[in-house]
Design a protein around this motif. Sequence first.
Motif, mmCIF file in Angstrom:
data_model
loop_
_atom_site.group_PDB
_atom_site.id
_atom_site.type_symbol
_atom_site.label_atom_id
_atom_site.label_comp_id
_atom_site.label_asym_id
_atom_site.label_seq_id
_atom_site.Cartn_x
_atom_site.Cartn_y
_atom_site.Cartn_z
ATOM 1 N N GLU A 1 0.839 -1.190 0.000
ATOM 2 C CA GLU A 1 0.000 0.000 0.000
ATOM 3 C C GLU A 1 0.889 1.261 0.000
ATOM 4 N N ALA A 2 1.917 1.231 0.860
ATOM 5 C CA ALA A 2 2.805 2.397 0.969
ATOM 6 C C ALA A 2 3.498 2.674 -0.369
ATOM 7 N N TYR A 3 4.034 1.612 -0.985
ATOM 8 C CA TYR A 3 4.755 1.817 -2.246
ATOM 9 C C TYR A 3 3.807 2.251 -3.356
ATOM 10 N N LYS A 4 2.566 1.759 -3.263
ATOM 11 C CA LYS A 4 1.580 2.170 -4.265
ATOM 12 C C LYS A 4 1.283 3.665 -4.120
ATOM 13 N N ILE A 5 1.092 4.089 -2.880
ATOM 14 C CA ILE A 5 0.828 5.517 -2.636
ATOM 15 C C ILE A 5 2.001 6.360 -3.135
ATOM 16 N N MET A 6 3.218 5.859 -2.883
ATOM 17 C CA MET A 6 4.395 6.609 -3.320
ATOM 18 C C MET A 6 4.461 6.698 -4.834
ATOM 19 N N PHE A 7 4.193 5.572 -5.492
ATOM 20 C CA PHE A 7 4.271 5.550 -6.958
ATOM 21 C C PHE A 7 3.230 6.501 -7.546
ATOM 22 N N LEU A 8 1.992 6.373 -7.065
ATOM 23 C CA LEU A 8 0.930 7.256 -7.562
ATOM 24 C C LEU A 8 1.208 8.706 -7.165
ATOM 25 N N GLY A 9 1.877 8.853 -6.015
ATOM 26 C CA GLY A 9 2.190 10.192 -5.524
ATOM 27 C C GLY A 9 3.201 10.924 -6.385
ATOM 28 N N ILE A 10 3.864 10.191 -7.250
ATOM 29 C CA ILE A 10 4.800 10.844 -8.172
ATOM 30 C C ILE A 10 4.199 10.946 -9.567
ATOM 31 N N PHE A 11 3.524 9.867 -10.014
ATOM 32 C CA PHE A 11 3.183 9.785 -11.436
ATOM 33 C C PHE A 11 1.716 10.026 -11.788
ATOM 34 N N SER A 12 0.818 10.056 -10.759
ATOM 35 C CA SER A 12 -0.592 10.089 -11.133
ATOM 36 C C SER A 12 -1.085 11.477 -11.548
ATOM 37 N N LYS A 13 -0.315 12.505 -11.273
ATOM 38 C CA LYS A 13 -0.724 13.856 -11.666
ATOM 39 C C LYS A 13 0.493 14.595 -12.171
ATOM 40 N N LEU A 14 0.274 15.487 -13.160
ATOM 41 C CA LEU A 14 1.421 16.244 -13.667
ATOM 42 C C LEU A 14 1.988 17.195 -12.611
ATOM 43 N N SER A 15 1.127 17.691 -11.704
ATOM 44 C CA SER A 15 1.672 18.581 -10.671
ATOM 45 C C SER A 15 2.610 17.807 -9.748
ATOM 46 N N SER B 1 0.732 11.249 5.369
ATOM 47 C CA SER B 1 -0.632 11.768 5.451
ATOM 48 C C SER B 1 -1.659 10.705 5.089
ATOM 49 N N ALA B 2 -1.325 9.812 4.145
ATOM 50 C CA ALA B 2 -2.322 8.857 3.675
ATOM 51 C C ALA B 2 -2.544 7.711 4.659
ATOM 52 N N MET B 3 -1.478 7.174 5.229
ATOM 53 C CA MET B 3 -1.662 5.997 6.094
ATOM 54 C C MET B 3 -0.934 6.133 7.434
ATOM 55 N N GLU B 4 -0.491 7.373 7.738
ATOM 56 C CA GLU B 4 0.201 7.638 8.996
ATOM 57 C C GLU B 4 1.428 6.761 9.202
ATOM 58 N N ALA B 5 2.002 6.290 8.096
ATOM 59 C CA ALA B 5 3.250 5.549 8.209
ATOM 60 C C ALA B 5 4.368 6.585 8.251
ATOM 61 N N PRO B 6 5.324 6.428 9.183
ATOM 62 C CA PRO B 6 6.368 7.450 9.311
ATOM 63 C C PRO B 6 7.136 7.639 7.992
ATOM 64 N N SER B 7 7.229 8.892 7.541
ATOM 65 C CA SER B 7 7.930 9.141 6.279
ATOM 66 C C SER B 7 9.433 8.937 6.421
#
Lengths: 372, 310
Positions: free
Chosen positions: A35-49, A327-333
Amino acid sequence: MSSKLKNIFFVLVSILIGFVIAGVILKLGGFDPFEAYKIMFLGIFSKLSYVSYTIIKSTPIILTGLSVAFAFKTGLFNIGAEGQFIIGATATAYAGYFLNLPSYIQIPTILLIGVVAAGLWGGVAGFLKSRFGIHEVISTIMLNWIALYLQNYIVMLPGFRKPESEASFDINASGSITILENWKYSDAGVAFLDLHPLIGDFLRPPFNAGIFIAFLAALIIYYILNKTTMGYQLRAVGFNKHAAEYGGINVRKNMITAMFISGGLAGLAGSLHVMGVSKNIAILAATEGYGFDGIAVALIGGNSPLGCVLSGFLFGGLKYSGAKIQSAMEAPSEIISIMIGIIVFFMAIPKLFKILSELKLKKLSKLSKLQK
Amino acid sequence: MFSDIALILGTTLMYSTPLIFTALGGVISEKSGVVNIGLEGMMTIGAFIGATVGYFTGNPWIALLAAGSAAMVLALFHAIASIHFAADQVISGMAINFLGPGISIFLCRIFFDGTTMSLSIPLDQKIPRPLNGFFAQNSFFDLIFNQYATVYLAFVLMAIIWFVLYKTRLGLRMQAVGEHPKAADSLGISVYKIRYIAVLCSGFLAGIGGASMALSVVSNFRPTLISGQGFIALAAIIFGKWKPQGATLACLLFGGAQAFVIFLGNPQVGVNISSQLLAMIPYILTILILMGFVGRTNAPAAVGVPFEKH
């Protein structure tokens, strides 16, 4: 396999191990690593911003990485990229506020002021080593602190400090390198970006010309190191100081030159950060870590300019997207620092892989003997 | 006037202590030939574990031991990499500097509801002050010597480490291994074993150093608590010419400069110099003093060089 390919393979394996062990740690901490890696991947590539932010975050550490790598090539360990970054940022912020020239003069001027100031700051460490034999690790650690307090002092100077704040005034707009900064908030810009949401999304973050300048810097460093006499001499000093001296190379001068260029690169990172993103400087309680991240970038990038660009993006992406699992899963960054630590750790022990591959070869030869 | 001097001296002792522990550890490791640039990371984990164990057990001594042990675990990784895998010790040390703070804050968020600061330890559960009440309160000697027990421990340790390094077989072997590992090896000394002992000791002491920050100077862990002190300790080792007493003096100088800055920063003292400029003094001073040492390095000959037994 050629040694270059082997090195790349080795880096990739180290990165993979980093992801795996960090995943296990996340799991032990009660978080789902996939889940964490998925959030990270989408957090970079899912939006142009997001892509835009990743580029912005990567720019300074690509440059501090180049800075550290360049010094490494000359056999110097520049822990001082941190302080040189600060000096570059401070000099550019100061000049950028007090000077107000047309953009095409203002931009190169305040950039150059930052780079030269930081180059001299780095050069001090080179001078201290060549003249007094002071190890650059010690002198640059000291210079980092001095730079930090110097910035804090300059920020608070009357006339430069923004009243009632812990920051300086912003630099004049003529020195900004943020792309289409005025246009994107103008009526025409807003109308255009409404029609083209993808471009609008990309430009929402303070996307700036810094990344192109960083690419250019990487190219120039590649050229200097590999195609010029100066680069040859610098590398010769790095390979074997005594042999270089015997061969007629002025080792002392080369140390100062190397630290000047290395400092200039870190300063460039600081200057671009001010001109493109922060626009001012503020009181620092502790160093911001650009220089230390640069050390990891250089190590993972194998001290090559191209390697630094790639590992800078990796590192920038990890740092930017790592904040999102918080922010998404409260896992320490901070899992990102752990992951980077693991990658660097495995990069430090190439012998492990050699031993493992030798074991495998032995096993294979045993097997083939058995089969006979 | 006298009480001002006493106050500065007392503050010096308090601020030097974490540095002294860490630098002493660094001296041991470097004497045996292993560069320990990871002191910063080891101090940070020590500070975190010290603060956390101290908070949950209420016993500062258990906390101190736990802190040392945690940093020793981190040191074990550095040791395995540098000793068995002939790693570039600077790189593996840098890895420790990413791992130490990373692990500390990661765990801090897990133990303390997502915050990066641990909860404060009550005053009576911090490291005790053995001489509290011995002198009249705020008298000259009280201001200097009414210190946390860790301060005294640091100086006792300096003496012990000096004795071990120069007067015992183990210490002399350590130095031999750091100067000329091949020769030591040919005499039947186990280079690996000695280096493991040294690096693990160094980790333990760096952990205590970090914890002494969290359990006496302040009373909790926060991400900026250590920020850079491990590197200052590293500088103190070189400054002190790789000698326990020299490194301790260098730490006292850093602590003293810090105490002086704190003193002058007090508005009642009425010195009108920017505290930012004052804060630079210890670092400028270090460079100036090192400039006086031209060409006289006393580094162990084999420091940073991996030893591979064939």
